[in-house]
Structures are given as structure tokens and as C-alpha cells.
Design a protein around this motif. Structure first.
Motif, PDB file in Angstrom:
ATOM      1  N   LYS A   1      18.516  85.142   8.141  1.00 56.46           N
ATOM      2  CA  LYS A   1      19.599  86.014   7.645  1.00 56.46           C
ATOM      3  C   LYS A   1      19.447  87.434   8.192  1.00 56.46           C
ATOM      4  N   ASP A   2      18.219  87.923   8.237  1.00 59.46           N
ATOM      5  CA  ASP A   2      18.000  89.264   8.784  1.00 59.46           C
ATOM      6  C   ASP A   2      18.341  89.306  10.270  1.00 59.46           C
ATOM      7  N   TYR A   3      18.073  88.207  10.966  1.00 61.19           N
ATOM      8  CA  TYR A   3      18.388  88.125  12.391  1.00 61.19           C
ATOM      9  C   TYR A   3      19.899  88.236  12.597  1.00 61.19           C
ATOM     10  N   LEU A   4      20.670  87.552  11.775  1.00 65.39           N
ATOM     11  CA  LEU A   4      22.127  87.591  11.917  1.00 65.39           C
ATOM     12  C   LEU A   4      22.691  88.972  11.590  1.00 65.39           C
ATOM     13  N   GLU A   5      22.083  89.639  10.621  1.00 61.64           N
ATOM     14  CA  GLU A   5      22.535  90.993  10.298  1.00 61.64           C
ATOM     15  C   GLU A   5      22.309  91.933  11.483  1.00 61.64           C
TER      16      GLU A   5
ATOM     17  N   ALA B   1       6.154  75.440  11.499  1.00 63.42           N
ATOM     18  CA  ALA B   1       5.885  76.714  12.161  1.00 63.42           C
ATOM     19  C   ALA B   1       7.152  77.239  12.819  1.00 63.42           C
ATOM     20  N   GLN B   2       7.946  76.351  13.405  1.00 65.73           N
ATOM     21  CA  GLN B   2       9.224  76.769  13.981  1.00 65.73           C
ATOM     22  C   GLN B   2      10.126  77.364  12.901  1.00 65.73           C
ATOM     23  N   GLN B   3      10.151  76.730  11.742  1.00 64.96           N
ATOM     24  CA  GLN B   3      10.992  77.240  10.659  1.00 64.96           C
ATOM     25  C   GLN B   3      10.557  78.637  10.243  1.00 64.96           C
ATOM     26  N   GLU B   4       9.255  78.859  10.172  1.00 59.99           N
ATOM     27  CA  GLU B   4       8.753  80.195   9.821  1.00 59.99           C
ATOM     28  C   GLU B   4       9.151  81.220  10.883  1.00 59.99           C
ATOM     29  N   ALA B   5       9.047  80.824  12.158  1.00 64.54           N
ATOM     30  CA  ALA B   5       9.405  81.740  13.241  1.00 64.54           C
ATOM     31  C   ALA B   5      10.892  82.079  13.213  1.00 64.54           C
TER      32      ALA B   5
ATOM     33  N   ALA C   1      12.882  81.979  10.550  1.00 59.61           N
ATOM     34  CA  ALA C   1      13.122  82.818   9.373  1.00 59.61           C
ATOM     35  C   ALA C   1      12.671  84.256   9.600  1.00 59.61           C
ATOM     36  N   ALA C   2      11.636  84.437  10.434  1.00 61.27           N
ATOM     37  CA  ALA C   2      11.117  85.780  10.722  1.00 61.27           C
ATOM     38  C   ALA C   2      11.913  86.510  11.797  1.00 61.27           C
ATOM     39  N   GLY C   3      12.885  85.823  12.411  1.00 56.91           N
ATOM     40  CA  GLY C   3      13.751  86.495  13.377  1.00 56.91           C
ATOM     41  C   GLY C   3      13.411  86.267  14.833  1.00 56.91           C
ATOM     42  N   ALA C   4      12.614  85.221  15.147  1.00 58.72           N
ATOM     43  CA  ALA C   4      12.233  84.972  16.539  1.00 58.72           C
ATOM     44  C   ALA C   4      13.380  84.398  17.364  1.00 58.72           C
ATOM     45  N   GLY C   5      14.405  83.896  16.699  1.00 58.72           N
ATOM     46  CA  GLY C   5      15.537  83.322  17.416  1.00 58.72           C
ATOM     47  C   GLY C   5      16.204  82.235  16.607  1.00 58.72           C
ATOM     48  N   LEU C   6      17.094  81.487  17.263  1.00 61.08           N
ATOM     49  CA  LEU C   6      17.789  80.374  16.633  1.00 61.08           C
ATOM     50  C   LEU C   6      16.983  79.096  16.858  1.00 61.08           C
ATOM     51  N   GLY C   7      17.243  78.080  16.034  1.00 59.56           N
ATOM     52  CA  GLY C   7      16.529  76.823  16.245  1.00 59.56           C
ATOM     53  C   GLY C   7      17.159  75.682  15.489  1.00 59.56           C
ATOM     54  N   ILE C   8      16.883  74.472  15.989  1.00 59.29           N
ATOM     55  CA  ILE C   8      17.342  73.245  15.347  1.00 59.29           C
ATOM     56  C   ILE C   8      16.273  72.783  14.372  1.00 59.29           C
ATOM     57  N   LEU C   9      16.669  72.580  13.112  1.00 61.48           N
ATOM     58  CA  LEU C   9      15.733  72.179  12.069  1.00 61.48           C
ATOM     59  C   LEU C   9      16.312  71.035  11.237  1.00 61.48           C
TER      60      LEU C   9
END
Length: 298
Positions: free
Chosen positions: A168-172, A222-226, A228-236
Motif C-alpha cells: 500500500k505504501d508503494y502504491l501511494e 520472503a517475497q511477500q515480505e519484500a 509489502a516493504a515496497g521492493a516492487g510488485l509480485g505474484i502471490l
């Protein structure tokens, strides 16, 4: 010869390391070493080559292995033939599962099974790799890839859905994403290509115009954490990501993948009561969680 030493030989041949074999046998690693030395002394041959990578079977060890596996099979058949005392289930059941499914679903479910059958010893291997029945790493395995052949019982456990997420912070900070062309401006989080345990988990090539991968991991959590922390988009998987309040779903109707979980068990275990009860329990739980697996709000 002490026949019990063959059990230690069998576990070490599968685990490859003293410490791993010891954990599976519930003993100290020095006990495994001592038992192996006693077996080799009684047979008059070396059964393993020891090096920095662990223990590898010698030619004599490879010749012995199939005979010991036959003994193991006979032991299983004896257990099947013996009547169970009352209705109580006891003994060990080892379940192997993909990391996400094992951690987010099976771990919690096993609490209920343990309460129903307090004398059961339940091991859960929730790993970011395939757990191999052929190496006897587990009794029951939940996996993404259905084997084409083998002495296994196989059932389709459930389909599940995977979708595109961002923090969410990444999108903002980067603004909304409304079309596939918007993806060109973004970086992604994904698997390490050459270490992914199933090619069915490599999705980014299917997203037209996808950007570069900034962070890779063998672990979906680990991908989900990354992400959520703003490292980029991802398929989960929806069954993990939809529970995370830090994440937002991106283009849910446009980017959506369906994969399947399969459950396997060696045929020789199917008539052992504790295996059959655990198998049925896991199927029931998967059916109960069908909505969550398919990303449908409950």
C-alpha cells in the motif's frame, strides 16, 4: 549383526548428513555415527564415503540399500497386519508441503488433528522445494506437480489462485496501476529462476510489458515480505496475500493464475490407520478452505 543398525544406515543414506538423520530418528548424531561404525565393522566393508558434503554410499552401500528397503517394506506390512488397540491412533506421520500451503494452512490445521488424536506425532516439512516421496522424506506430500508414474496414491487437493499485489505504501508513492502498460514503469519481486522448485511458479513472462526483477527469493513468504516493504510488485497466492493488510490487489480480473495442489502417499502406507486418517483430514481441510484458496472472500 545388530539388525537395528540397518535402520540407522537407511536414514543416513536418505538424509546424507549425520545431524539430519539423527533428527529423523530422534537421537543424537553421535548415536548415528556409532551405529554406522558398528554395522560397517560387522560387515567388514565401508558403506559410506565421508566428505565435506556429507555421506555418500560406496558400492557396497549401494548394493545393501535395496535389501534394507525390502526389510523396511516388510516391517510396514507387519504393522498393517497387526490389530490396533482400541480406536486410539498413535505413531508418527510426516507431512511434506509447499512452504506457503504448509505454513499458512496446514500448520494451523494440525492443531485440530492433534487434539483429536493426542498420541499422534505429527511432523510438518513446510519447505520452498519439492519434498520427495521417493527418498522417504515424508509419508504424505502436498505438491504442485503431479507425478506421471510411481507407486503412489494421488488425489487433487485443490486449485488455488495467484494474483498481482503491491504494498500500500508503494502504491501511494508510485501512483495507481490500471493497465498492463503501466507495469513497464515498475520493478518486480519473484523467484530465483534456476532454484525454483516448479516452473509453474514463473509468471512474469506471461505479464506483457513487465519490468525488471529487483528482488528474487526461493521463499514465497520472503517475497511477500519484500513486496509489502515496497521492493516492487509480485505474484502471490491469494490464500497468503489476501490475509496481509499491508498489500493491495492489482488488476484482479486482468492478471490471475490458477495452479493446483496434489496430495501423494506411497501405496504401501494406504492401509495404516494413522496415515489414512491424516490423509482424509487434509482433504477435508482443503475443501473447507476452498474459498480462501480461490481468493473468494468468506
Amino acid at each position: 549383526m545388530d539388525w537395528d543398525n540397518l535402520r540407522f544406515f537407511l536414514e543416513l543414506s536418505r538424509a546424507g548428513r549425520l545431524t539430519a538423520a539423527a533428527r529423523r530418528l530422534g537421537v543424537d548424531h553421535t548415536t548415528v555415527s556409532r551405529r554406522l561404525q558398528a554395522l560397517e565393522k560387522s560387515l567388514g566393508v565401508a558403506l559410506f564415503i565421508r566428505d565435506t558434503n556429507g555421506y555418500t554410499l560406496t558400492e557396497a552401500g549401494r548394493s545393501l540399500l535395496p535389501q534394507v528397503e525390502l526389510m523396511e517394506g516388510a516391517s510396514v506390512r507387519i504393522e498393517q497386519a497387526l490389530p490396533s488397540p482400541g480406536d486410539s491412533l498413535s505413531g508418527q506421520v510426516r507431512i511434506g508441503a509447499t512452504e506457503g500451503y504448509g505454513t499458512m494452512l496446514v500448520a494451523g490445521q494440525l492443531s485440530e488433528l492433534s487434539q483429536r488424536h493426542p498420541d499422534l506425532n505429527l511432523d510438518l516439512l513446510a519447505l520452498p522445494r519439492a519434498v520427495r516421496l521417493s527418498r522417504h522424506e515424508a509419508d504424505i506430500v502436498i505438491t504442485l506437480e503431479r507425478p506421471e508414474r510411481g507407486p503412489f496414491i494421488i488425489t487433487k487437493l485443490s486449485d488455488y489462485v495467484l494474483r498481482l499485489y503491491a504494498g500500500k505504501d508503494y502504491l501511494e508513492a508510485h501512483g495507481p496501476i490500471n493497465s498492463r502498460s503501466d507495469l513497464e514503469k515498475h520493478r518486480f519481486v519473484s523467484y530465483v529462476d534456476d532454484l525454483v522448485f516448479s516452473k509453474d511458479l514463473l509468471f512474469l513472462d506471461e505479464i506483457a510489458g513487465s519490468g525488471a526483477v529487483g528482488v528474487r527469493s526461493t521463499s514465497v513468504l520472503a517475497q511477500q515480505e519484500a513486496i509489502a516493504a515496497g521492493a516492487g510488485l509480485g505474484i502471490l497466492p491469494a490464500f497468503t496475500a489476501d490475509q496481509d493488510p499491508r498489500l493491495s490487489l492489482i488488476m484482479p480480473t486482468q492478471i490471475r493464475f490458477i495452479r493446483t495442489f496434489w496430495m501423494l502417499m506411497p501405496i504401501e502406507l494406504k492401509d495404516i490407520a494413522r496415515m489414512r486418517v491424516t490423509w482424509d483430514f487434509l482433504r477435508e481441510q482443503a475443501e473447507r478452505e476452498r474459498g480462501r484458496l480461490m481468493g473468494v472472500a468468506g
